[in-house]
Write an enzyme that holds these catalytic residues in place. Structure first.
Site, mmCIF file in Angstrom:
data_model
loop_
_atom_site.group_PDB
_atom_site.id
_atom_site.type_symbol
_atom_site.label_atom_id
_atom_site.label_comp_id
_atom_site.label_asym_id
_atom_site.label_seq_id
_atom_site.Cartn_x
_atom_site.Cartn_y
_atom_site.Cartn_z
ATOM 1 N N GLU A 263 39.089 13.051 1.877
ATOM 2 C CA GLU A 263 39.614 12.420 0.666
ATOM 3 C C GLU A 263 39.490 13.380 -0.514
ATOM 4 O O GLU A 263 38.514 14.137 -0.571
ATOM 5 C CB GLU A 263 38.850 11.123 0.369
ATOM 6 C CG GLU A 263 39.033 10.070 1.449
ATOM 7 C CD GLU A 263 38.330 8.750 1.127
ATOM 8 O OE1 GLU A 263 37.684 8.658 0.063
ATOM 9 O OE2 GLU A 263 38.428 7.812 1.933
ATOM 10 N N HIS A 281 41.167 4.254 -0.967
ATOM 11 C CA HIS A 281 39.750 3.948 -1.103
ATOM 12 C C HIS A 281 39.528 2.947 -2.240
ATOM 13 O O HIS A 281 38.780 3.203 -3.195
ATOM 14 C CB HIS A 281 38.929 5.217 -1.352
ATOM 15 C CG HIS A 281 37.500 5.095 -0.924
ATOM 16 N ND1 HIS A 281 36.788 6.122 -0.376
ATOM 17 C CD2 HIS A 281 36.629 4.035 -0.946
ATOM 18 C CE1 HIS A 281 35.561 5.732 -0.100
ATOM 19 N NE2 HIS A 281 35.435 4.464 -0.439
#
Length: 532
Positions: A263, A281
């Site tokens: 990420e 997320h």
């Protein structure tokens, strides 16, 4: 001079005000966490660092943080912080274990519905002026089986929501007791049974060595055809390439993915698949959750920097300044005893008894119990601490009892930990000598005197000649040096144990070779945090 705190990720403005009201100078730089070079150049100016998930607190950053005393993570996950490196530098790492549980659980349920009814794809089609009513044939959730992998704080909330939706809920969690499962209204099952029975599977387990890649080609093959998978926990729980293939083949009908192995995720095999709902997320991204964890971490950091109070610390027990010198070695001992059992146990725990003998019975045993529970759970839940461990144990319905007694043996004081599962009872005792270092003095009722090292090997065998030579030979073959070798037995020719303190970790090939001899009943590699 007033303490100085850097906020390098986006936190609530109210949290910034909390720092200021407590007399702390604060710099709010919410984009700085993504600029590694600039962050490295300024971190030496600060006493505290408040972060979320974007800032990576690496060993290199910690080395540059010459004045840093505390890192505060607004949220539960601390896998973006090098905790061993922080511990070595004496930097406290705090988190907020329970601030975003409801929000994350609700996001998992939202993804479940979105995947079941193909809502994002249907929305895009309708916005494009199409009317593809027959294209989007969803499934009901009522009456379906929801499998929850990890039924702790967040997983248990998801379970109650699933039951409210009239789903049949099954759960896999090594720490979930039958009593707690019954209280929640879920059926406790083993992982393979959960995979075979579930129509929807949702992940709510922390990332540990045991849970990493728990969803892979082999486990997917055990699932129902047409299963749907939700992940709002950690991206590394899934082998993404394996799930992508299963989504393309139709083995997995759909997936809701909120977390990724890397990420920010700008290029993923999930992208572009019509049966996958992806979010960036967002599990903790609600106004309420952001406010809760931000305010909580600001209060905790302020209390530490101005008063020395420690709350929700990952790498430091909550101990008052007065009792610290005497208690600290025994806190480490309690953690080590718990970690020993936690690493060798592979069954759900039903009861835990902690015995304090002699001088240990007069100490702050609440801190010692918490330390033992944290050590016990940490092999499964890596981000547990002394504050959250008792809560997690209670949530799983595990019975914890504490016994205190006057000195009964040769030691001034010792701690004995006994853990009961459905089929076994395991016990280990230890003490601290004058050097303050923990030592094992009894395992399975067998007396010994073993120094605790970072890398150890624990074996059980029948008391027969040749065990020392056998283990020594295999260690030599794998170029593994033995620092210390301790043996014990309950009687001649009876049950025997060996505990080896090694200079390095043993590979799986070593364990396989030891067991293949037929002379060793079990062999478990162990690892302990021996830092002060």
């Amino acid at each position: 001079m007033a303490p100085r705190v850097l906020v390098s990720d986006a936190l609530s403005p109210t949290a910034v005000e909390i720092f200021r009201k407590n007399g702390i100078e604060v710099d709010y730089e919410p984009s700085l966490g993504k600029d590694k070079k600039k962050l490295l150049s300024v971190i030496g100016q600060y006493d505290g660092l408040a972060i979320r998930s974007a800032t990576k607190v690496t060993e290199k950053l910690i080395q540059a943080a010459t004045n840093l005393k505390v890192v505060g993570r607004a949220g539960i996950g601390v896998d973006n912080v090098d905790i061993p490196a922080a511990s070595r530098r004496g930097i406290i790492v705090m988190n907020t274990p329970f601030g975003n549980s409801i929000t994350t659980a609700e996001h998992a349920i939202a993804l479940l519905f979105a995947v079941a009814r193909q809502i994002p794809e249907a929305n895009a089609s309708t916005h494009a002026g199409k009317w593809e009513k027959n294209r989007f044939m969803g499934v009901e959730v009522t009456g379906k089986t929801l499998g929850i992998i990890g039924c702790g704080n967040i997983g248990s909330i998801v379970a109650t929501r699933g039951i409210g939706l009239k789903m049949k809920v099954v759960a896999y969690d090594p720490f979930l007791s039958e009593e707690r499962a019954e209280e929640l209204g879920v059926e406790k099952v083993e992982l393979d049974e959960l995979l075979a029975r579930s129509d929807f599977i949702t992940l709510h387990t922390p990332l540990t060595d045991k849970t990493r890649h728990i969803i892979n080609a082999q486990t997917i093959a055990k699932m129902k055809d047409g299963v749907r998978i939700i992940n709002c926990a950690r991206g590394e729980l899934i082998v993404e390439a394996d799930l992508v293939e299963a989504l393309k083949s139709g083995k997995v009908a759909g997936a809701g993915i909120d977390v990724f192995a890397e990420e920010p995720a700008t290029n993923s095999g999930f992208f572009g698949l019509p049966n996958v709902v992806c979010t960036p997320h967002l599990g903790a991204s609600t106004t309420e959750a952001q406010e809760n964890v931000a305010l909580q971490i600001a209060e905790q950091m302020s209390d530490y920097l101005t008063k020395g109070a420690v709350t929700n610390a990952i790498n430091m027990p909550s101990i008052t300044a007065e009792e610290a010198p005497r208690l600290k070695p025994f806190v480490k001992l309690a953690e080590v005893l718990g970690a020993f059992v936690g690493q060798i146990n592979d069954e759900p725990i039903e009861e835990i008894e902690i015995l304090f003998d002699g001088s240990t019975a007069t100490m702050n045993t609440r801190a010692l119990v918490s330390a033992a529970l944290a050590g016990l759970i940490r092999p499964q839940v890596s981000d547990v601490n002394m504050v959250s461990a008792p809560v997690m144990v209670k949530e799983r319905g595990i019975i914890v009892s504490e016994v205190k007694r006057d000195k009964s043996g040769v030691f001034d004081g010792y701690i004995k930990l006994t853990v009961k599962t459905k089929s076994k009872t395991r016990s280990i005792a230890g003490t601290c000598f004058s050097d303050g270092k923990p030592r094992f003095i009894q395992i399975k009722g067998i007396n010994l005197d073993a120094e605790v090292g970072e890398h150890m090997l624990y074996t059980t065998n029948a008391d027969t000649p040749g065990i020392i030579g056998l283990l020594g030979t295999i260690c030599a073959k794998h170029n593994i040096n033995i620092a210390n070798f301790q043996l014990g037995r309950d009687r001649p020719g009876g049950n025997a144990i060996a505990l080896l303190y090694l200079d390095e970790a043993v590979p799986q090939a070593f364990i396989d070779e030891v067991l293949a001899t037929g002379k060793i009943i079990s062999a478990k590699p162990l690892r302990f945090d021996v830092s002060a």
